[in-house]
Design a protein around this motif. Sequence first.
Motif, PDB file in Angstrom:
ATOM      1  N   GLN A  67      38.647  49.062  44.242  1.00 59.97           N
ATOM      2  CA  GLN A  67      38.665  47.845  45.065  1.00 59.97           C
ATOM      3  C   GLN A  67      40.099  47.465  45.455  1.00 59.97           C
ATOM      4  OE1 GLN A  67      36.749  44.364  43.247  1.00 59.97           O
ATOM      5  NE2 GLN A  67      38.205  43.079  44.330  1.00 59.97           N
ATOM      6  N   GLN A 103      41.594  47.508  49.280  1.00 61.66           N
ATOM      7  CA  GLN A 103      42.106  46.299  49.930  1.00 61.66           C
ATOM      8  C   GLN A 103      43.586  46.447  50.290  1.00 61.66           C
ATOM      9  OE1 GLN A 103      40.544  43.281  47.019  1.00 61.66           O
ATOM     10  NE2 GLN A 103      39.456  42.507  48.788  1.00 61.66           N
ATOM     11  N   GLU A 152      43.722  48.349  53.490  1.00 59.74           N
ATOM     12  CA  GLU A 152      43.378  47.449  54.612  1.00 59.74           C
ATOM     13  C   GLU A 152      44.585  46.630  55.049  1.00 59.74           C
ATOM     14  OE1 GLU A 152      40.013  44.666  54.229  1.00 59.74           O
ATOM     15  OE2 GLU A 152      39.234  46.094  52.789  1.00 59.74           O
ATOM     16  N   ASN A 159      47.494  30.265  39.315  1.00 62.16           N
ATOM     17  CA  ASN A 159      46.916  30.477  37.992  1.00 62.16           C
ATOM     18  C   ASN A 159      47.150  31.893  37.504  1.00 62.16           C
ATOM     19  OD1 ASN A 159      45.646  27.901  37.751  1.00 62.16           O
ATOM     20  ND2 ASN A 159      44.225  28.558  39.339  1.00 62.16           N
ATOM     21  N   THR A 177      42.974  40.615  41.582  1.00 62.33           N
ATOM     22  CA  THR A 177      43.375  39.548  42.489  1.00 62.33           C
ATOM     23  C   THR A 177      44.897  39.543  42.660  1.00 62.33           C
ATOM     24  OG1 THR A 177      41.528  38.266  41.586  1.00 62.33           O
ATOM     25  CG2 THR A 177      43.062  37.083  42.995  1.00 62.33           C
ATOM     26  N   ILE A 209      46.465  42.022  45.429  1.00 65.57           N
ATOM     27  CA  ILE A 209      46.194  41.619  46.810  1.00 65.57           C
ATOM     28  C   ILE A 209      46.958  40.329  47.134  1.00 65.57           C
ATOM     29  CG2 ILE A 209      44.360  40.996  48.440  1.00 65.57           C
ATOM     30  CD1 ILE A 209      44.516  43.967  47.235  1.00 65.57           C
ATOM     31  N   GLN A 221      32.318  37.881  44.576  1.00 63.75           N
ATOM     32  CA  GLN A 221      33.707  38.332  44.382  1.00 63.75           C
ATOM     33  C   GLN A 221      34.694  37.379  45.063  1.00 63.75           C
ATOM     34  OE1 GLN A 221      34.562  42.423  45.716  1.00 63.75           O
ATOM     35  NE2 GLN A 221      36.626  41.719  46.217  1.00 63.75           N
ATOM     36  N   ARG A 225      34.812  34.000  43.247  1.00 66.00           N
ATOM     37  CA  ARG A 225      35.473  34.192  41.957  1.00 66.00           C
ATOM     38  C   ARG A 225      36.985  34.226  42.138  1.00 66.00           C
ATOM     39  NH1 ARG A 225      34.891  36.146  36.743  1.00 66.00           N
ATOM     40  NH2 ARG A 225      37.098  36.195  36.333  1.00 66.00           N
ATOM     41  N   GLN A 226      37.432  35.008  43.112  1.00 60.01           N
ATOM     42  CA  GLN A 226      38.872  35.143  43.337  1.00 60.01           C
ATOM     43  C   GLN A 226      39.474  33.849  43.885  1.00 60.01           C
ATOM     44  OE1 GLN A 226      38.833  39.037  45.541  1.00 60.01           O
ATOM     45  NE2 GLN A 226      40.092  39.717  43.838  1.00 60.01           N
ATOM     46  N   THR A 253      38.476  30.894  43.228  1.00 64.00           N
ATOM     47  CA  THR A 253      38.570  29.978  42.084  1.00 64.00           C
ATOM     48  C   THR A 253      39.796  30.293  41.242  1.00 64.00           C
ATOM     49  OG1 THR A 253      36.159  29.838  42.038  1.00 64.00           O
ATOM     50  CG2 THR A 253      37.330  29.083  40.064  1.00 64.00           C
ATOM     51  N   GLU A 277      35.803  40.123  52.473  1.00 66.11           N
ATOM     52  CA  GLU A 277      36.206  39.891  51.079  1.00 66.11           C
ATOM     53  C   GLU A 277      37.715  40.012  50.891  1.00 66.11           C
ATOM     54  OE1 GLU A 277      34.380  42.445  52.121  1.00 66.11           O
ATOM     55  OE2 GLU A 277      34.549  44.179  50.783  1.00 66.11           O
ATOM     56  N   THR A 278      38.403  40.599  51.853  1.00 68.31           N
ATOM     57  CA  THR A 278      39.861  40.647  51.774  1.00 68.31           C
ATOM     58  C   THR A 278      40.465  39.476  52.550  1.00 68.31           C
ATOM     59  OG1 THR A 278      39.646  43.059  51.753  1.00 68.31           O
ATOM     60  CG2 THR A 278      41.863  42.188  52.025  1.00 68.31           C
ATOM     61  N   ILE A 312      40.803  35.935  50.630  1.00 70.39           N
ATOM     62  CA  ILE A 312      41.832  35.929  49.582  1.00 70.39           C
ATOM     63  C   ILE A 312      43.215  36.037  50.210  1.00 70.39           C
ATOM     64  CG2 ILE A 312      42.633  37.121  47.490  1.00 70.39           C
ATOM     65  CD1 ILE A 312      39.804  35.610  47.500  1.00 70.39           C
TER      66      ILE A 312
END
Lengths: 263, 263
Positions: A103, A107, A110, A241, A247, A250, B103, B106-107, B109, B246-247, B250
């Motif tokens: 993943q 990313q 991308e 955080n 995470t 990215i 996903q 989650r990220q 957050t 999804e990218t 984030i």
Amino acid sequence: MRQLVLPRSFDGEPLLELEGKESQYLTRVLRLQIGQQILGLDGQGRKFLLTLTEIKNQSCTLSCKLVEPGMQVETTDTLPSYQGPYPNLVLLQCLCKGKKEEQIFRQATEIGATTLALVSSRYCVTDLSDKKDKAVRARFDRLEAQIKEALQQSGSPIATNLVPQVLDLRDVPSWWDGQGLAIFFHQSTRSEEQQTLTSLLKDHPLDKPVCVLIGPEGGFSDEECTFLEKEGFKPVVLKTNILRSETAGIYALAAIQVLLTQS
Amino acid sequence: MRQLVLPRSFDGEPLLELEGKESQYLTRVLRLQIGQQILGLDGQGRKFLLTLTEIKNQSCTLSCKLVEPGMQVETTDTLPSYQGPYPNLVLLQCLCKGKKEEQIFRQATEIGATTLALVSSRYCVTDLSDKKDKAVRARFDRLEAQIKEALQQSGSPIATNLVPQVLDLRDVPSWWDGQGLAIFFHQSTRSEEQQTLTSLLKDHPLDKPVCVLIGPEGGFSDEECTFLEKEGFKPVVLKTNILRSETAGIYALAAIQVLLTQS
């Protein structure tokens, strides 16, 4: 697919024959017709305008023309409006679980990272050193497949490159060899004089590489931090955080890309 | 777990009894001992210092003390060195596949977004309107579970809140009600006068909300863009490749958080 990732064997020949799965993908999935065009990206980041010239049962042939800088091309797919420039981003990711690595590298591709590598460090829960060569090879093959798919879907002009072996953290500085700014991300401040990401990137030339080193879930040990600092790697605490590995990479790449391109 | 997300029913009482799974998690997984402490976060973002006072077979009791701003607390877990301030980020994500939404939320957050919501728009491949209430409820429950886990693991001081229904894109402006800067991300430039992310965020107060609207895989339609612009939403083209949903979310949240906090 916004562009075709050209086979490694391709070296700018005027005609390219594709076989098997790749031929089928172009002719049956994308249903590209004779005369229609698609962009191709080779391993050096060169772009080619590809025109489908022949379809056979198990193969197809494309004529290939190098796209010179500034040349306007129109293909059957639309391209993003942002065409660069891109900062030269190198992501060194400490080993994590296989799916997470896939993943992250997908990313990062991308986003337009130039080079991706896996690193082993003290607190990595994953250890590939006791794995059989075949299993390690399969892991790299899956990462390569993710990178290729991301390149094709995102239309990235950067031919993202995967370092084909796991680097030991102790070898990272000599591997990096002072190519540019190197940053490692950490959860607590290392010293009073520690710089912020903005100040480190201020006046950084866009084309000079930036190395982003992301620790494992358990972070870097104190000795590892001291070693990295001695070798010229800069510690950065992100103003956010505690992020999980998938995470953090990215987040860091996005932050650096934005700070270097948005001005 | 760096902090416990307190039950919704909790309203600052001096004693809290936990039952079942949550009690087991604290006493059997984390093996918290009588007298040991952990931080708690309630739905309003208030922090409590929790001390384990009693362990029974199926439950445990914690004494709860409100953590006042500036108060130093020491718990059995280390906290990240960055304690804020955090920008007020609202993520509106157009529907995508369930796993991807989980996903993304989650990220988001982990990063410290304040509010998360799902939006339905024209090119969404996922349509929840024909799904049974029970299936939609289950989807929201899974998202809530991801958010709670991310809050507990990341130690985020922001009590991320999930809007409990899918917003129709046409209702988004009235829902948002001009609370602050609203941005939608798009793959091509909408007009010559279009601003960059940096210029939109320049002089933006840290505590004023920023709404980030991320389209579905197929992007927004031209009418949707025109509608959003009329309603005061600002189009932004990120200086990067075409990102998958999804990218994109984030990336955008990281970019905005960095631009607002790194100075």
